[in-house]
Design an enzyme around this catalytic site. Structure first.
Site, PDB file in Angstrom:
ATOM      1  N   THR A  66       0.993  -1.615  -0.439  1.00  0.00           N
ATOM      2  CA  THR A  66       0.609   0.261   0.210  1.00  0.00           C
ATOM      3  C   THR A  66       1.074   2.069  -0.020  1.00  0.00           C
ATOM      4  OG1 THR A  66       0.240  -0.069   2.315  1.00  0.00           O
ATOM      5  CG2 THR A  66      -1.872  -1.531   1.266  1.00  0.00           C
ATOM      6  N   ASP A  67       0.334   2.686  -0.274  1.00  0.00           N
ATOM      7  CA  ASP A  67       0.762   3.248  -0.350  1.00  0.00           C
ATOM      8  C   ASP A  67       0.748   4.837   0.622  1.00  0.00           C
ATOM      9  OD1 ASP A  67      -0.723   4.629  -1.666  1.00  0.00           O
ATOM     10  OD2 ASP A  67       0.232   5.193  -3.759  1.00  0.00           O
ATOM     11  N   GLY A  68       0.944   6.140   1.005  1.00  0.00           N
ATOM     12  CA  GLY A  68      -0.073   6.424   1.972  1.00  0.00           C
ATOM     13  C   GLY A  68      -1.372   7.147   1.709  1.00  0.00           C
ATOM     14  N   GLY A  69      -1.938   6.532   0.221  1.00  0.00           N
ATOM     15  CA  GLY A  69      -3.062   7.032  -0.497  1.00  0.00           C
ATOM     16  C   GLY A  69      -4.096   6.170   0.282  1.00  0.00           C
ATOM     17  N   GLY A  70      -2.838   5.335   1.147  1.00  0.00           N
ATOM     18  CA  GLY A  70      -4.355   4.236   1.696  1.00  0.00           C
ATOM     19  C   GLY A  70      -4.992   2.565   0.493  1.00  0.00           C
TER      20      GLY A  70
END
Lengths: 144, 144, 144, 144
Positions: B20-24
């Site tokens: 995952t990344d910080g965008g969820g």
């Protein structure tokens, strides 16, 4: 064997999307990538590229142990300053103290850690002595 | 040259924090890792491991082109079903159609893509013919 | 506080191209991804998904400290068995002992490590107590 | 809608161990990380950080489609120059042409690709118009 902290080496990296996770901060394993980049840049500052070490000297530098304390989180777009100091070096291994700070002015300590790197033969994967040119460069850094 | 879609191969992977990344949601480049895992498992289902292909036949399979449409997002803990169908295969390359679905019942199409994989010599990195055992396995799959 | 090793939990993962590096083995930071997957599956085996913990209880589990000894290397196509045992658990943190073995029959120990995971509020990022349902599940596992 | 190639933006990144795979070259999915870094730096050069876009404007920029041709391989220690040119921009999306070269003097073209990025609401994940300040900056870049 060289003991004693050498001059601290530091370099700066930006946090991109690839580094973050769904918690909104840098994924814990990715801090180890930043630590590795700093060790690589430190080595390059001494005049050695790892591809050359492999092709000319037939060695690889591999991490034998890592300890890391995750104190605060880095976020997207942060600039991280990553340090690297030799605290002990032997015939076939080097121990580094490494910190990661937020900001080039080191506003906050995000991580402190210790990494032990060993020298292995790139074919047999057996421990082998560091090339003399590398240990000589380490000693010059230690006793300039 | 073999043209025509072979039987569809599918396998299932879990989404972990690392994906995952910080965008969820899953970071866009990481879907290509799932696509690669599915191609590797497809090849293993034909009886070939990539390490063996390299050690016995001196070849590497490398991606020459990828096209991917990101339609919906995967999230932490999702189970993804990733498909892999050969739509064309030649002397030194194979083209795959690959989809990624959310859920083992394929509740939603998340990504559709096309990947072209080439066969290269592991030493020279020059294009080379696929080993005969691999093309024979492909043909058996095509004309069972 | 619960002290004492719980029953050992283990799960198996395959090594793919994405995990390896130019040295021909798994990149050192990527072992921490396997360790995280094992902790996530252990938690799922207790009945908790991390997305649910965040959405229902407003918490995140974050790694506060990791120690890892890299003893041997994993290679492409290896199956890795990754273990996870609670060696200590407190109000807001859990300490795990984690090993990585090559092969489902544990032919070789590749890594041994210790991970301390803390519970934080997903909004404020401040330490907070583990949800009671989680500590209760931990205690049942400890004293079945 | 703006059509036409804007001035080409380029930035330089180093290849580290983390980027390579067991084939001795950069892992194919990791080139997409370099492409994303270049788009992020291009946006920063226009005055926008993605964290700010999310916090102030409630939007996320997400990749809707990627096409990439992998022409040659990058290796450890290579410096990569990554370009980013807007070839079309609309109300809620921007299309980029992106190349990756080896060396700051662009000794070899390693990859050429096209990326379509869409603007979505960070909460609902629904497509939404790009903030006016961003489209205005794009137009100034197009018609200086």
């Amino acid at each position: 064997m060289i003991v004693g902290t050498t001059e601290q080496f530091a370099c700066t990296f930006r946090v991109y999307w690839e580094d973050t996770d769904g918690g909104g901060v840098v994924y814990y394993a990715n801090y180890l990538k930043f630590m590795e980049r700093a060790r690589t840049e430190w080595l390059r500052s001494l005049g050695f590229e790892q591809r050359t070490l492999r092709e000319q000297y037939g060695i690889l530098l591999v991490v034998a142990r890592v300890e890391a304390n995750f104190r605060r989180s880095a976020r997207l777009d942060d600039l991280l300053q990553v340090t690297c100091s030799v605290i002990e070096s032997g015939r076939a291994s080097v121990i580094f103290e490494q910190n990661i700070y937020r900001g080039t002015a080191r506003e906050a300590l995000l991580l402190d850690g210790v990494t032990r790197v060993g020298c292995i033969n790139a074919e047999t994967f057996r421990p082998t002595a560091l090339p003399v040119v590398v240990t000589a460069a380490l000693q010059r850094q230690e006793h300039p």
